[in-house]
Write a protein that holds these residues in place. Sequence first.
Motif, PDB file in Angstrom:
ATOM      1  N   PHE A 106      79.241  31.943  14.443  1.00 56.53           N
ATOM      2  CA  PHE A 106      80.039  32.722  15.074  1.00 56.53           C
ATOM      3  C   PHE A 106      81.517  32.546  15.614  1.00 56.53           C
ATOM      4  O   PHE A 106      81.993  32.792  15.677  1.00 56.53           O
ATOM      5  CB  PHE A 106      79.018  33.492  16.206  1.00 56.53           C
ATOM      6  CG  PHE A 106      79.821  34.361  17.256  1.00 56.53           C
ATOM      7  CD1 PHE A 106      79.972  35.725  16.638  1.00 56.53           C
ATOM      8  CD2 PHE A 106      79.947  34.351  18.477  1.00 56.53           C
ATOM      9  CE1 PHE A 106      80.544  36.655  17.600  1.00 56.53           C
ATOM     10  CE2 PHE A 106      81.282  34.831  19.105  1.00 56.53           C
ATOM     11  CZ  PHE A 106      80.674  35.998  18.830  1.00 56.53           C
ATOM     12  N   MET A 107      80.462  31.038  16.161  1.00 55.32           N
ATOM     13  CA  MET A 107      82.307  30.113  17.346  1.00 55.32           C
ATOM     14  C   MET A 107      83.160  30.472  15.989  1.00 55.32           C
ATOM     15  O   MET A 107      84.877  30.134  16.301  1.00 55.32           O
ATOM     16  CB  MET A 107      81.718  29.504  17.832  1.00 55.32           C
ATOM     17  CG  MET A 107      80.778  29.750  18.770  1.00 55.32           C
ATOM     18  SD  MET A 107      81.426  31.292  19.837  1.00 55.32           S
ATOM     19  CE  MET A 107      82.625  30.075  21.487  1.00 55.32           C
ATOM     20  N   TYR A 165      72.024  26.602  26.501  1.00 55.98           N
ATOM     21  CA  TYR A 165      72.985  27.081  27.981  1.00 55.98           C
ATOM     22  C   TYR A 165      74.253  27.244  26.927  1.00 55.98           C
ATOM     23  O   TYR A 165      74.791  28.381  28.052  1.00 55.98           O
ATOM     24  CB  TYR A 165      73.089  26.088  28.687  1.00 55.98           C
ATOM     25  CG  TYR A 165      74.344  26.135  30.059  1.00 55.98           C
ATOM     26  CD1 TYR A 165      73.646  27.232  30.628  1.00 55.98           C
ATOM     27  CD2 TYR A 165      75.240  25.754  29.984  1.00 55.98           C
ATOM     28  CE1 TYR A 165      75.076  27.867  31.666  1.00 55.98           C
ATOM     29  CE2 TYR A 165      76.158  25.888  30.882  1.00 55.98           C
ATOM     30  CZ  TYR A 165      75.870  26.952  31.571  1.00 55.98           C
ATOM     31  OH  TYR A 165      77.432  27.625  33.069  1.00 55.98           O
ATOM     32  N   GLY A 166      75.136  26.157  26.562  1.00 58.84           N
ATOM     33  CA  GLY A 166      76.488  26.674  25.497  1.00 58.84           C
ATOM     34  C   GLY A 166      76.134  27.629  24.940  1.00 58.84           C
ATOM     35  O   GLY A 166      77.770  29.013  24.979  1.00 58.84           O
ATOM     36  N   ALA A 167      75.349  28.158  24.154  1.00 58.35           N
ATOM     37  CA  ALA A 167      75.809  29.552  23.851  1.00 58.35           C
ATOM     38  C   ALA A 167      75.301  30.705  24.439  1.00 58.35           C
ATOM     39  O   ALA A 167      76.559  30.954  24.079  1.00 58.35           O
ATOM     40  CB  ALA A 167      74.589  29.317  22.723  1.00 58.35           C
ATOM     41  N   SER A 192      87.379  30.592  27.858  1.00 56.02           N
ATOM     42  CA  SER A 192      86.290  30.282  28.112  1.00 56.02           C
ATOM     43  C   SER A 192      85.029  30.121  27.746  1.00 56.02           C
ATOM     44  O   SER A 192      83.989  29.217  27.716  1.00 56.02           O
ATOM     45  CB  SER A 192      85.751  31.227  29.959  1.00 56.02           C
ATOM     46  OG  SER A 192      86.562  31.686  30.333  1.00 56.02           O
ATOM     47  N   ALA A 193      84.972  30.916  26.897  1.00 58.64           N
ATOM     48  CA  ALA A 193      83.666  31.040  26.143  1.00 58.64           C
ATOM     49  C   ALA A 193      83.544  29.447  24.678  1.00 58.64           C
ATOM     50  O   ALA A 193      82.771  29.049  24.823  1.00 58.64           O
ATOM     51  CB  ALA A 193      83.942  32.846  24.463  1.00 58.64           C
ATOM     52  N   TYR A 194      85.620  29.326  24.276  1.00 59.66           N
ATOM     53  CA  TYR A 194      84.864  27.933  23.838  1.00 59.66           C
ATOM     54  C   TYR A 194      85.124  27.323  24.717  1.00 59.66           C
ATOM     55  O   TYR A 194      83.962  25.733  24.864  1.00 59.66           O
ATOM     56  CB  TYR A 194      86.729  28.261  22.932  1.00 59.66           C
ATOM     57  CG  TYR A 194      86.451  29.082  21.743  1.00 59.66           C
ATOM     58  CD1 TYR A 194      85.707  27.963  20.496  1.00 59.66           C
ATOM     59  CD2 TYR A 194      86.461  30.226  21.529  1.00 59.66           C
ATOM     60  CE1 TYR A 194      86.000  28.871  19.407  1.00 59.66           C
ATOM     61  CE2 TYR A 194      86.477  30.881  20.288  1.00 59.66           C
ATOM     62  CZ  TYR A 194      86.221  30.243  19.024  1.00 59.66           C
ATOM     63  OH  TYR A 194      86.219  31.101  17.797  1.00 59.66           O
ATOM     64  N   GLY A 195      84.673  27.592  25.980  1.00 59.80           N
ATOM     65  CA  GLY A 195      85.058  25.777  26.540  1.00 59.80           C
ATOM     66  C   GLY A 195      83.731  25.977  27.169  1.00 59.80           C
ATOM     67  O   GLY A 195      83.051  25.050  26.669  1.00 59.80           O
ATOM     68  N   GLN A 196      82.648  26.793  27.297  1.00 61.26           N
ATOM     69  CA  GLN A 196      81.717  27.056  27.525  1.00 61.26           C
ATOM     70  C   GLN A 196      80.582  26.240  26.219  1.00 61.26           C
ATOM     71  O   GLN A 196      79.053  25.927  26.579  1.00 61.26           O
ATOM     72  CB  GLN A 196      80.912  28.698  27.074  1.00 61.26           C
ATOM     73  CG  GLN A 196      81.637  28.643  29.076  1.00 61.26           C
ATOM     74  CD  GLN A 196      81.125  28.471  30.417  1.00 61.26           C
ATOM     75  OE1 GLN A 196      79.936  27.764  29.953  1.00 61.26           O
ATOM     76  NE2 GLN A 196      81.139  28.934  31.744  1.00 61.26           N
ATOM     77  N   TYR A 197      80.963  26.556  24.721  1.00 62.18           N
ATOM     78  CA  TYR A 197      80.413  26.174  23.663  1.00 62.18           C
ATOM     79  C   TYR A 197      81.161  25.105  23.944  1.00 62.18           C
ATOM     80  O   TYR A 197      79.510  24.497  23.129  1.00 62.18           O
ATOM     81  CB  TYR A 197      81.116  27.281  22.608  1.00 62.18           C
ATOM     82  CG  TYR A 197      80.596  26.669  21.288  1.00 62.18           C
ATOM     83  CD1 TYR A 197      79.844  26.689  20.735  1.00 62.18           C
ATOM     84  CD2 TYR A 197      81.826  26.131  20.341  1.00 62.18           C
ATOM     85  CE1 TYR A 197      79.498  25.923  19.744  1.00 62.18           C
ATOM     86  CE2 TYR A 197      82.040  25.400  19.002  1.00 62.18           C
ATOM     87  CZ  TYR A 197      80.438  26.212  18.653  1.00 62.18           C
ATOM     88  OH  TYR A 197      79.703  25.269  17.209  1.00 62.18           O
ATOM     89  N   LEU A 198      81.690  24.217  24.072  1.00 64.88           N
ATOM     90  CA  LEU A 198      82.246  22.986  24.211  1.00 64.88           C
ATOM     91  C   LEU A 198      81.085  22.466  24.757  1.00 64.88           C
ATOM     92  O   LEU A 198      80.880  21.112  24.713  1.00 64.88           O
ATOM     93  CB  LEU A 198      84.045  22.649  23.696  1.00 64.88           C
ATOM     94  CG  LEU A 198      84.920  22.790  23.055  1.00 64.88           C
ATOM     95  CD1 LEU A 198      85.901  23.043  23.269  1.00 64.88           C
ATOM     96  CD2 LEU A 198      84.389  22.064  21.326  1.00 64.88           C
ATOM     97  N   ALA A 199      81.884  22.855  26.295  1.00 63.38           N
ATOM     98  CA  ALA A 199      80.609  22.509  26.982  1.00 63.38           C
ATOM     99  C   ALA A 199      79.280  21.976  26.946  1.00 63.38           C
ATOM    100  O   ALA A 199      78.455  20.876  26.522  1.00 63.38           O
ATOM    101  CB  ALA A 199      80.551  23.377  28.568  1.00 63.38           C
TER     102      ALA A 199
END
Length: 494
Positions: A247-248, A61-63, A431-438
Amino acid sequence: MSQKLTLEQIQNFEGKYPAQLWYLFMVEMWERFCFYGMRGVLAIFMVDMLGLTDSESNLKYGAIQAFVYAFTFVGGIFADKILGFKKSLVFGGLVMIAGNLLIATDPHHFFYYGITLSIIGTGFFKPNISSMVGELYKPGDPRRDAGFGLFYSGINIGAFLGGIVCVYLGKQVSWNLAFLAAGIVMIIGVVLFLFIKNKLGPIGDSPIAKLEPKKRLTREIAVYIGALVCIPLIFIMIHNTAYTDMFMFTVGPLAIIYYLFQLYKIPHSKDKSKFIAAFIMIFFSILFFAIFEQAGGSLALFANKNLHSTLFSIPLDPNIVNNSANSLYVIIFSPLLGLVWLWMAKKNIEPNTVIKFGLSFLVLALAYYIFYTLRFFADEKGLSSLEIFALAYFVVTISELCLSPIGLSMVTKLSPKHLSGMMMGLWFLASAYGQYLAGILGAGMSTPNENASLMDKMLAYTDGYQQLAIYSLIAGVIIIAISPLIRKLMQDVK
């Protein structure tokens, strides 16, 4: 055919809101229906139908969410330089439609293919509406914040409806219909935009419109082909989250280098200063989104198994509450909070933008502490109170309303006009990094033993929410402490 409006005619509007704002939020409303409807079902679909563990589902989901937001950075750059906002939005919408309809035909076999198309489509669609809203106003127009506030509140109607409809269809009727509904509303959004795009005058036109037609077409086709070439790469990276990590770790430094290059090219020191202020606020938003965006991952899985299915004695699927409560609260309380800020402004006690940013973290800390207290309301089966869960979401929403609407507005105010799409993309990349960390934080909360009891899962998740409350509290204190420095960098921008 009616004559095309000029930018001056659009920006010289009377009253509180420009007419074009209503058109844009109607289009964005349907995109938000699609996006939040999908977001609400991803984690539970992957666990219940694809057989993933809670931990794997959180990471995937985070990815997925990280790639959605990362691609908005790419989409923002291409919209700025080649396509313009209008063409970028239509292309993105069509690719999103293709992705949703592909999953709807066979969710089990085509899920990852469809999600890949949705990621690319959202990247080209998402940053452009917000940028066009910013262009409806002259620089320094005091009505801009109110416009973004209304836009933010209005589009949550789509998120609210999507959160209910897609969860209900997926869990109670058919997963095919859940994804089909997301595709149908995107068709409505794109068709609506095609009807109203002439009302936007020159806003969103291609920046290379004056180029020789053949050259322009070549560049535009190159963008479309480049986007489609990314399909197998994103497909591979979603399938194996180790590639997501690579990628991140690559795209973030590249984005910072690109930002520094653009900063170096800005000629005036005042503009440089404002550009730096925008970057600092974007950087802090990463942590905010990492905590806030547990909604689609750990909180969705928690709601799926660890909550009673009644709200004040009314039967209700906890995942519907998880996926739509935030949007409902935004619709109700965004205008009310706006009135509170106006009242405080008249009394000369309104906190400045940076203090509001810090307050959002302090309020978010309170929300996650309430999520932590769910363990004290649990029965012996490991099921807790849906009412307390809904209360925590109310507090989450207040924290969001202190940050997100003003965040979008501040990015457009602090960025030079020719870089507004790129900076909007950078906001979404944060937000992408936030989602990734989430996803990583959510995976860390889930119990490694899939045979664990519901009470074990309850304790594991609520322990995690307590940790997130502490992180948020620390961040809020730091932002408020350095707020005078950030205000100084912002120059004359309020």
